[in-house]
Design an enzyme around this catalytic site. Sequence first.
Site, mmCIF file in Angstrom:
data_model
loop_
_atom_site.group_PDB
_atom_site.id
_atom_site.type_symbol
_atom_site.label_atom_id
_atom_site.label_comp_id
_atom_site.label_asym_id
_atom_site.label_seq_id
_atom_site.Cartn_x
_atom_site.Cartn_y
_atom_site.Cartn_z
ATOM 1 N N LYS A 1 -14.006 1.385 -41.825
ATOM 2 C CA LYS A 1 -13.179 0.102 -41.495
ATOM 3 C C LYS A 1 -14.262 -0.945 -41.017
ATOM 4 C CE LYS A 1 -9.757 -2.519 -41.514
ATOM 5 N NZ LYS A 1 -9.386 -3.174 -42.784
ATOM 6 N N ASN B 1 5.987 -10.046 -26.833
ATOM 7 C CA ASN B 1 5.159 -9.917 -28.384
ATOM 8 C C ASN B 1 5.494 -11.272 -28.764
ATOM 9 O OD1 ASN B 1 4.627 -7.333 -27.968
ATOM 10 N ND2 ASN B 1 5.849 -6.562 -29.602
ATOM 11 N N HIS C 1 -22.378 -16.397 -71.494
ATOM 12 C CA HIS C 1 -23.506 -16.333 -71.425
ATOM 13 C C HIS C 1 -24.067 -14.567 -70.906
ATOM 14 C CE1 HIS C 1 -24.250 -20.628 -71.233
ATOM 15 N NE2 HIS C 1 -23.203 -20.642 -70.304
ATOM 16 N N GLU D 1 -12.598 -0.906 -54.895
ATOM 17 C CA GLU D 1 -12.826 -0.294 -53.667
ATOM 18 C C GLU D 1 -11.875 0.846 -53.537
ATOM 19 O OE1 GLU D 1 -13.340 -2.299 -49.841
ATOM 20 O OE2 GLU D 1 -11.661 -3.622 -50.537
ATOM 21 N N CYS E 1 1.595 -6.697 -30.503
ATOM 22 C CA CYS E 1 1.405 -5.695 -29.422
ATOM 23 C C CYS E 1 2.825 -4.932 -29.300
ATOM 24 C CB CYS E 1 1.582 -6.811 -28.154
ATOM 25 S SG CYS E 1 0.454 -7.868 -27.961
ATOM 26 N N TRP F 1 -2.424 -6.267 -27.812
ATOM 27 C CA TRP F 1 -3.568 -6.733 -28.893
ATOM 28 C C TRP F 1 -3.650 -8.060 -28.531
ATOM 29 C CZ3 TRP F 1 -6.743 -4.814 -32.049
ATOM 30 C CH2 TRP F 1 -7.426 -5.581 -33.125
ATOM 31 N N ARG G 1 -1.577 1.172 -33.928
ATOM 32 C CA ARG G 1 -1.642 -0.246 -34.214
ATOM 33 C C ARG G 1 -3.285 -0.620 -33.483
ATOM 34 N NH1 ARG G 1 3.650 -3.313 -33.857
ATOM 35 N NH2 ARG G 1 4.939 -2.075 -35.014
HETATM 36 O O1 M6R Z 1 -15.356 -6.426 -40.601
HETATM 37 P P1 M6R Z 1 -15.814 -7.520 -41.690
HETATM 38 O O2 M6R Z 1 -14.912 -8.440 -42.292
HETATM 39 O O3 M6R Z 1 -17.160 -7.958 -41.115
HETATM 40 O O4 M6R Z 1 -16.346 -6.290 -42.981
HETATM 41 C C1 M6R Z 1 -16.867 -6.967 -43.839
HETATM 42 C C2 M6R Z 1 -16.595 -5.910 -45.116
HETATM 43 O O5 M6R Z 1 -17.345 -4.733 -44.743
HETATM 44 C C3 M6R Z 1 -15.454 -5.901 -45.542
HETATM 45 O O6 M6R Z 1 -14.769 -6.930 -45.873
HETATM 46 C C4 M6R Z 1 -15.513 -4.812 -46.784
HETATM 47 O O7 M6R Z 1 -15.726 -5.307 -47.929
HETATM 48 C C5 M6R Z 1 -13.919 -4.488 -46.749
HETATM 49 N N1 M6R Z 1 -13.751 -2.897 -47.466
HETATM 50 C C6 M6R Z 1 -12.931 -4.988 -47.711
HETATM 51 O O8 M6R Z 1 -11.671 -4.537 -48.051
#
Ligand code: M6R
Length: 614
Positions: free
Chosen positions: A609, A100, A510, A494, A2, A74, A27
């Site tokens: 996100k 907090n 394998h 990623e 928070c 939060w 945040r």
């Molecule tokens: O919000 P979630 O944990 O359900 O999201 C799952 C995935 O979309 C998430 O973990 C994704 O793989 C991220 N980019 C990982 O860094």
Amino acid sequence: MCGIVGYTGSQAAQPILVEGLTRLEYRGYDSAGVAIQNGDGIDVVHRKGKVAELAHTLAHFDYEGTCGIGHTRWATHGKPSEANAHPHTSCAGDIAVVHNGIIENFMELREELEVRGHRFTSDTDTEVVAHLIEEAYRERAAAGAPDLLGAVADATARVVGAYGLAVICANEPGTIVVTRKDSPIVVGQGAHGGYVASDIIALIDATRDVVVLADGQFAKLRPESIAYFDEAGRSIEPTVTHVDWDLDMAEKGGYPDFMLKEIHEQPRVIRDTLAGRLVNGALTIDELDMTPEELDLIDRVYVIACGTSYHAGLIAKNLIEGWARIPTEVEVASEFRYRNPIITPSTLVVAVSQSGETADTLAAIRDARVKGAKVFGITNVVGSPVARESDGVIYTKANKEIAVASTKSFLGQVVSLTLLAMMLAQSQGKLRTAEVKLLFRELADTAEQVETILSNEAAIEAAAEACKDATSALFIGRGMGSAVSYEGALKLKEISYLHAEAYAAGEMKHGPIALLEEGFPVIAIATKSPVYDKVISNLQESRARGAMIVAIATEGDEDICNHADHVIHIPPVRDAFSAITASVPLQLFARAIALARGCDVDQPRNLAKSVTVE
Ligand code: M6R
């Protein structure tokens, strides 16, 4: 996490508090409020939702008071709502508190205070602090020495947990008392008064010379001066720090990007996730909302999740099967929802999601419940769909994660799943009390071990430099190490767009071994474990084919240098907890490569996100 702000000085507090709260909103917050001293009393205004909602309401009042405190929340205890928003007040409304952190013993304090006649209006842990200060203040006043600072010290002496606190009292106009333990509080004297905040960003417009309170210290802010005190109430000289950060740097806490800031928050995440879980030697997860009899009946577990959360599930499988001996399957939610898994009333489905709103995970939860399973959610977002639609929920205490790549929320998930595995084993009589206590202590120690890893980045940087121009990389490991390698590969691809794959090390011969050629990076989780020797054999096979080996190894293991080109040593831990420590260097490794390749580590291309579409 928070956000706290406070101001006392010559100007109207309202706009200063709103500006400070807006600064902290990056945040991500779910409710906000202020308490402003006005005439003889304190006016409190809360709103659910964004700070803009609060600002809109406050515009109708336009308070003239020049001393006040504010908070953006939060949620941790109690859902996001107006009643649960801070500031919280005493019964008489003459003391207001923003907080907090987590008060671990709030339930027993609340029961005790209720017996003595205190009335509570929220579900929060924070409200007990307002009532404790109220009692202490009355006692001191009755003895002829009313003193807000002393009353705050009396109250915090009763509290177990973490706190950053700012308190005002109608009987002491113009005074704000602040203190902290394991939660940041920063204080500064500006040209027009004294300022306090939980984060430097909220006060850098007023002053660049700040005092970061240490645990147990107090500050008493008056319009024209600030006095500092140690735990015993003795006056102290503060250490003033000058900050040159611009706004962007301040938002990131001085780190160059959110990803690094969040990686460095992980020791705190571990500590917060464990806080209050071991009560009288027994593990407690009240949020499970299952009786010991129900827990005892569980004979199958499915962990369903996507992406990084799925990898946390792979780690959990090892722990649940290892400790509780309950067959556990880990499945990506998008597969689970379209097949016909075997579910009975004694099946526990654990849905893991940082955002709590991933479409596939939600659909899988609904499907599992229709089929009669109990569903337990693990999420970082209070009141999220995963939390609402599950039978019980553990909130990971990562706080808002801004970088798209999950780091601290992953660690929060792993620690929460570890607790769940221990809980199942405890309920089914597979772990004795003494064993649970020992495991818990070692789990708590990982916070410090992660700190050690974070303070020692040179070997990680060197390995990243050696791998940055590769076109592909393999991550390998066995047991826990195999689960960790999947997450390491995902993190790398990623954010750096370098193709990476993970394999159980025993699978190399394998097929994937065909990829190896001179200089091909193989990143191996080679920590000391029951399968260590097997991993070493896989390293030898890879090296014989020209691979460049980066090994994550246990401190003290020097022999590994004979099998690897780059060694990243991490502190020794029990194999069950090795995923926690081994994941951290891989996060730093991925980030270092991404930066070397010129990538934006916080906002990688094509990703979001939260993934709310199928
Ligand atoms: O919000 P979630 O944990 O359900 O999201 C799952 C995935 O979309 C998430 O973990 C994704 O793989 C991220 N980019 C990982 O860094």
